[in-house]
Design a protein around this motif. Structure first.
Motif, short mmCIF file in Angstrom:
data_model
loop_
_atom_site.label_atom_id
_atom_site.label_comp_id
_atom_site.label_asym_id
_atom_site.label_seq_id
_atom_site.Cartn_x
_atom_site.Cartn_y
_atom_site.Cartn_z
N LEU A 105 13.44 83.22 82.44
CA LEU A 105 14.03 83.39 81.85
C LEU A 105 13.75 82.55 80.39
N LYS A 106 13.33 82.44 80.37
CA LYS A 106 12.01 81.71 79.44
C LYS A 106 11.12 82.88 78.84
N GLY A 107 10.60 83.91 79.32
CA GLY A 107 10.15 85.46 79.40
C GLY A 107 11.11 86.28 78.54
N GLU A 108 12.02 86.20 78.13
CA GLU A 108 13.36 86.89 78.19
C GLU A 108 13.45 86.77 76.32
N SER A 109 13.88 88.27 75.50
CA SER A 109 13.77 87.98 74.31
C SER A 109 14.61 87.20 74.04
N GLY A 110 15.10 86.70 72.76
CA GLY A 110 16.24 85.70 72.60
C GLY A 110 16.49 84.55 72.83
N VAL A 111 14.99 84.83 73.96
CA VAL A 111 15.82 82.84 74.59
C VAL A 111 14.55 82.02 73.73
N GLN A 112 15.50 81.01 73.41
CA GLN A 112 14.03 79.94 72.52
C GLN A 112 14.09 78.55 73.49
N ALA A 113 14.39 78.24 74.78
CA ALA A 113 14.19 77.14 75.48
C ALA A 113 15.71 77.30 76.00
N MET A 114 15.12 76.18 77.36
CA MET A 114 16.20 75.64 78.49
C MET A 114 16.08 74.44 77.39
N LEU A 115 17.30 73.94 77.88
CA LEU A 115 17.72 72.54 77.01
C LEU A 115 16.62 71.50 77.71
N SER A 116 16.57 71.23 79.17
CA SER A 116 16.09 70.26 79.62
C SER A 116 14.63 70.86 79.54
N ASP A 117 14.33 70.93 78.45
CA ASP A 117 12.95 71.07 78.14
C ASP A 117 12.62 70.59 76.54
N VAL A 118 13.48 70.38 75.90
CA VAL A 118 13.62 69.89 74.72
C VAL A 118 14.62 68.50 74.85
N VAL A 119 15.10 67.57 75.17
CA VAL A 119 15.83 66.96 75.20
C VAL A 119 14.76 65.73 76.20
N ARG A 120 15.13 64.56 75.37
CA ARG A 120 14.52 63.68 76.33
C ARG A 120 14.38 62.39 76.06
N VAL A 121 14.56 61.53 77.56
CA VAL A 121 15.67 60.94 78.05
C VAL A 121 14.84 59.36 78.62
N PRO A 122 15.27 58.46 78.92
CA PRO A 122 14.80 57.36 79.13
C PRO A 122 14.46 57.31 80.06
N GLU A 123 13.02 56.87 80.82
CA GLU A 123 13.11 56.09 81.94
C GLU A 123 14.27 55.63 82.60
N GLY A 124 14.66 56.29 84.02
CA GLY A 124 16.22 55.39 84.77
C GLY A 124 17.57 56.49 84.64
N HIS A 125 16.98 56.85 83.93
CA HIS A 125 18.11 58.31 83.83
C HIS A 125 17.79 59.67 83.51
N GLU A 126 16.37 60.14 84.20
CA GLU A 126 15.99 61.58 83.80
C GLU A 126 16.97 62.71 85.06
N ARG A 127 17.08 61.53 86.48
CA ARG A 127 18.00 63.08 87.50
C ARG A 127 19.47 63.17 86.91
N GLN A 128 19.87 61.84 86.34
CA GLN A 128 21.52 62.41 86.34
C GLN A 128 21.72 63.26 84.69
N VAL A 129 20.18 63.20 83.81
CA VAL A 129 21.01 64.09 82.72
C VAL A 129 20.30 65.30 82.90
N ALA A 130 19.38 65.04 84.02
CA ALA A 130 19.03 66.32 84.72
C ALA A 130 19.54 67.57 85.57
N GLN A 131 21.02 66.17 86.22
CA GLN A 131 22.06 67.25 86.33
C GLN A 131 23.09 67.92 86.14
N ILE A 132 23.21 66.95 84.44
CA ILE A 132 24.07 67.73 83.76
C ILE A 132 23.68 68.34 82.60
#
Length: 323
Positions: A105-132
């Protein structure tokens, strides 16, 4: 919590009250609820995309466990103060797509990023935010989203302008009235302003310290100025007296100069007289020599006459004895 639902505000204020009570008792406060919007950090260029993709899920309260979520629901029911959604946790294996599909998907034309790759999350909430935010793809346009959707089911596509194509095919787009007042943007601005406030507070503290130092210097200079004014008045009085003394001394000097001139004239006159006298002295010395010689001759004559007188007196004495 401007822009949050009433139920979310109520739970957060309730949590704040509990934390303050624990602090007053000397305990360590425990954070039980945090809105997704208060947890995630996303670059400014993707804020609108994330706002559009998550919608009300940004207000979802992340809780430490299921019991905390249930306590929050019970509180809202008791207070009859709105509703809120709680997210109690996510399993580490809760991933919706394989890494291979993500790479494709990242290699497709027009795709800028996966949202999970640009979002930073503090320790302790990584799994929760990743699920959302799982399966949310940032693309350059909604047309790219429509072209990719058939090959990547279960994905939600979103543009940086906030247009979305949900996994069930719902297309949402257009101009947003609240594009400039989203929760993420507001949180970023609050963070930036807080940093600026801290910097300003530091500068203010330095400025206040400098001000106090300058005030002390000003006070010291004012005291020195007052002392200098007094000394200046004293010096002016002294200068006035010295001016009078100078004028008096100048008059005396002029008088002395005049007297000196007279004395010099007299000295010149006396020098002339002295020269005349010296010449007379020379003449008198010559005369004196002559007189001395005459004196010596006369002294010899006197001696002879004295001897003759003595003999005559002796003869008289003899005659008197005879008489």
């Amino acid at each position: 919590f401007e822009g949050f639902q009433e139920g979310v505000k109520s739970v957060m204020l309730w949590q704040r009250q509990k934390m303050e009570a624990v602090q007053l008792q000397g305990g360590q406060p425990v954070v039980e609820y945090r809105p997704v919007a208060e947890v995630v950090e996303v670059p400014a260029e993707y804020e609108l995309a994330m706002e559009a993709a998550l919608g009300n899920r940004l207000q979802m309260l992340l809780s430490s466990d299921a019991d905390a979520a249930v306590s929050g629901v019970d509180y809202l029911k008791e207070q009859k103060n709105g509703r809120s959604s709680f997210f109690a946790g996510a399993e580490s294996n809760a991933v919706s797509s394989s890494e291979t599909q993500q790479s494709e998907l990242k290699g497709e034309s027009g795709v800028q990023a996966m949202l999970s790759d640009v979002v930073r999350v503090p320790e302790g909430h990584e799994r929760q935010v990743a699920q959302i935010i799982k399966d949310i793809v940032i693309v350059d346009s909604i047309r790219t989203a429509l072209a990719l959707r058939p090959n990547y089911s279960g994905k939600t596509f979103v543009t940086v302008d906030g247009d979305t194509l949900s996994e069930d095919g719902v297309l949402t787009g257009g101009a947003s009235e609240n594009a400039d007042s989203g929760m993420l943007k507001r949180r970023r601005e609050i963070k930036e302003l807080s940093q600026k406030r801290e910097e300003a507070a530091g500068k203010l503290s330095l400025a206040q310290a400098s001000l106090q130092k300058l005030e002390k210097q000003h006070k010291a200079l004012a005291e020195q100025l007052e002392t200098a004014k007094k000394q200046s008045s004293e010096k002016e009085i002294l200068i006035t007296g010295l001016k009078k003394d100078f004028e008096r001394a100048e008059n005396e000097l002029n008088n002395a100069q005049t007297a000196l001139n007279r004395q010099q004239e007299e000295v010149s006159r006396h020098d002339s007289q002295l020269q005349v006298l010296n010449e007379k002295i020379v003449e008198l010395r010559e005369t004196l020599l002559e007189v001395k010689e005459k004196k010596q001759g006369l002294e010899r004559s006197v001696e002879a006459l004295t001897e003759e007188l003595r003999q005559i007196r002796q003869g008289i004495d003899e005659k008197q004895q005879e008489v």
